[in-house]
Design a protein around this motif. Structure first.
Motif, short mmCIF file in Angstrom:
data_model
loop_
_atom_site.label_atom_id
_atom_site.label_comp_id
_atom_site.label_asym_id
_atom_site.label_seq_id
_atom_site.Cartn_x
_atom_site.Cartn_y
_atom_site.Cartn_z
N ALA A 1 41.82 29.50 30.35
CA ALA A 1 41.74 29.85 31.77
C ALA A 1 41.63 31.36 31.97
O ALA A 1 40.78 31.84 32.72
N THR B 1 35.12 33.19 41.23
CA THR B 1 36.47 33.04 40.69
C THR B 1 36.58 31.68 40.03
O THR B 1 35.77 30.78 40.27
N MET B 2 37.58 31.53 39.20
CA MET B 2 37.76 30.27 38.49
C MET B 2 38.51 29.27 39.35
O MET B 2 39.51 29.61 39.99
N GLY C 1 30.06 33.36 32.06
CA GLY C 1 30.96 32.22 32.01
C GLY C 1 30.80 31.49 30.70
O GLY C 1 30.17 32.00 29.76
N PRO D 1 35.70 24.88 34.94
CA PRO D 1 35.28 24.72 33.56
C PRO D 1 34.34 23.52 33.43
O PRO D 1 34.35 22.63 34.31
N MET E 1 38.20 32.39 30.96
CA MET E 1 37.14 32.05 31.90
C MET E 1 37.13 32.99 33.10
O MET E 1 36.06 33.41 33.56
N GLN E 2 38.31 33.34 33.61
CA GLN E 2 38.34 34.25 34.75
C GLN E 2 37.71 35.59 34.41
O GLN E 2 36.96 36.17 35.20
N THR F 1 43.02 27.94 42.40
CA THR F 1 42.14 29.05 42.06
C THR F 1 43.00 30.20 41.54
O THR F 1 44.23 30.12 41.52
N LEU G 1 33.87 35.18 34.11
CA LEU G 1 33.26 35.11 35.43
C LEU G 1 33.22 36.49 36.09
O LEU G 1 32.21 36.88 36.71
#
Length: 406
Positions: free
Chosen positions: A185, A286-287, A197, A360, A188-189, A133, A192
């Motif tokens: 990555a 969180t991713m 997303g 993802p 994406m974080q 994470t 979010l």
């Protein structure tokens, strides 16, 4: 290619099968290569399972997905592959379903959100092998010198802290790696933390949603345009370089995963971690990231593969791997054991984030193309004179086309 090695094998010796496994290398030197891990696992398995041999080939992350793809294309699929993606092979009906391989206790032991991410059209094909994470890392020394006490809790505090770090002479107040190495990555974080997303609640791509446009507009206007993301343009900054700069004490804040802890500690950086700040300070996802094990049907060794993978996913093996490479366990029981270990206290923020982490859309065969497009193009969204919404609209068109091709 795996071969049936039954000649001369007695019934007492077992079925006389050689399994072939292709695996990714998580080490950064020969001393901690994944080859060492797999050698120990295979040695222990072969000792308890006469007649079954396991041949392991380890490739770097730069090569492993390509190698597997080439083997499959040549009609020489390995029995198992541990790599970064599985969906294309599942869609092409080349993989065993997980139900046909693992024992019920082992299959039921995966963390639920990781198990769900391994599904294509509701059937499980990808077995999570390693997880991670992201949290916010910050340099305590640089924060103290800038008069800051503790990590930011929302975007407003993050930008204000970045300004204070800049005024204190910090080279890179916030490192924003949107270079091609792992831009998908970092993106994406931030998506979010902005409340959205890559996909909506039913799994449809929504890269150009109102929330996502707001997120990248904020990044551009409040961080990049203000000169708070360092001397290297985000589109040219890769994650590895950002991590290295943090370990040199040049970065105030960045989004990082567990391996950064060891890098920073090795260089004597006094760092703290916190949840990634969100828009308005509200709670957000969180991713999460997972790497995958998959099993090919081509050689017909389902029973032997399942037995070997049951062994691989024992708590002892899962924990050994996770501890060696600063990763998170993929099973509930191993996660609980790690969380209870006082020696693993530094991993608590990452473990705490894992149950609610969003991965993802790896179960979509289009994700490989969409991820590649994000890596290539998202850095433009924060360049001077660029409208972030236009870049996100272009990426949405790419995603929609890729999705229709599934």
């Amino acid at each position: 290619m795996a071969t049936l090695a039954g000649c001369g094998a007695s019934a007492a010796d077992g079925p006389g099968v050689t399994l072939e496994l292709v695996a990714a290398d998580y080490g950064d030197s020969r001393a901690n290569s994944s080859r060492k891990y797999w050698d120990e696992v295979v040695k222990a398995y072969e000792k308890k399972t006469p007649g079954v041999k396991v041949d392991v080939t380890v490739y770097s992350w730069n090569d492993v997905d390509r190698k597997v793809k080439e083997m499959v294309a040549a009609g020489e699929a390995p029995d198992m592959a541990q790599a970064g993606t599985y969906a294309d092979y599942a869609a092409a009906d080349r993989l065993y379903e997980v139900d046909d391989l693992l024992s019920i206790p082992v299959q039921a032991g995966f963390l639920p959100q990781l198990a769900d991410a391994g599904k294509v059209r509701r059937a499980a094909y990808g077995m999570p092998f390693a997880a991670s994470t992201r949290v916010l890392f910050y340099n305590k020394k640089l924060f103290a010198e800038a008069g800051l006490d503790g990590a930011p809790r929302n975007w407003s505090e993050l930008s204000a802290d970045a300004e204070a770090l800049d005024e204190a002479g910090v080279k890179t107040p916030y490192a924003l790696p949107l270079g091609p190495e792992e831009a998908q990555a970092e993106t994406m974080q931030w998506l979010l933390s902005g409340g959205a997303g890559y996909v909506d609640t039913v799994g449809t791509y929504r890269l150009d949603s109102e929330e996502n446009v707001r997120t990248f507009t904020w990044l551009k206007e409040k961080l990049v345009d203000q000169g708070l993301t360092g001397p290297t343009a985000p589109a040219e900054l890769n994650r590895a370089d950002a991590f290295a700069a943090f370990a040199r004490g040049e970065v105030g804040m960045l989004n990082g995963h567990p391996s950064l802890m060891r890098m920073a500690a090795d260089e004597g950086v006094d760092y703290g971690t916190a949840a990634m700040p969100g828009y308005g300070g509200g709670r957000h996802a969180t991713m999460g990231v997972a790497d995958w094990m998959m099993a090919f049907k081509e050689n017909g060794h389902g029973e032997e593969i399942g037995d070997f993978l049951d062994f691989v996913y024992s708590d002892a093996n899962v924990l050994d791997f996770s501890r060696e490479y600063d990763l998170l366990p993929v099973t509930v029981s191993a996660s609980e054991e790690m969380a209870a270990d006082k020696d693993e206290a530094d991993l608590a923020p990452f473990l705490d984030a894992l149950p609610g982490a969003v991965l993802p859309p790896v179960g979509k065969t289009s994700w490989a193309d969409v991820s590649a497009a994000v890596k290539e193009q998202i850095g433009r969204a924060v360049r001077p004179g660029t409208d972030p919404g236009v870049v996100l609209e272009q990426l949405q068109k790419t995603a929609s086309v890729a999705d229709r091709g599934e």
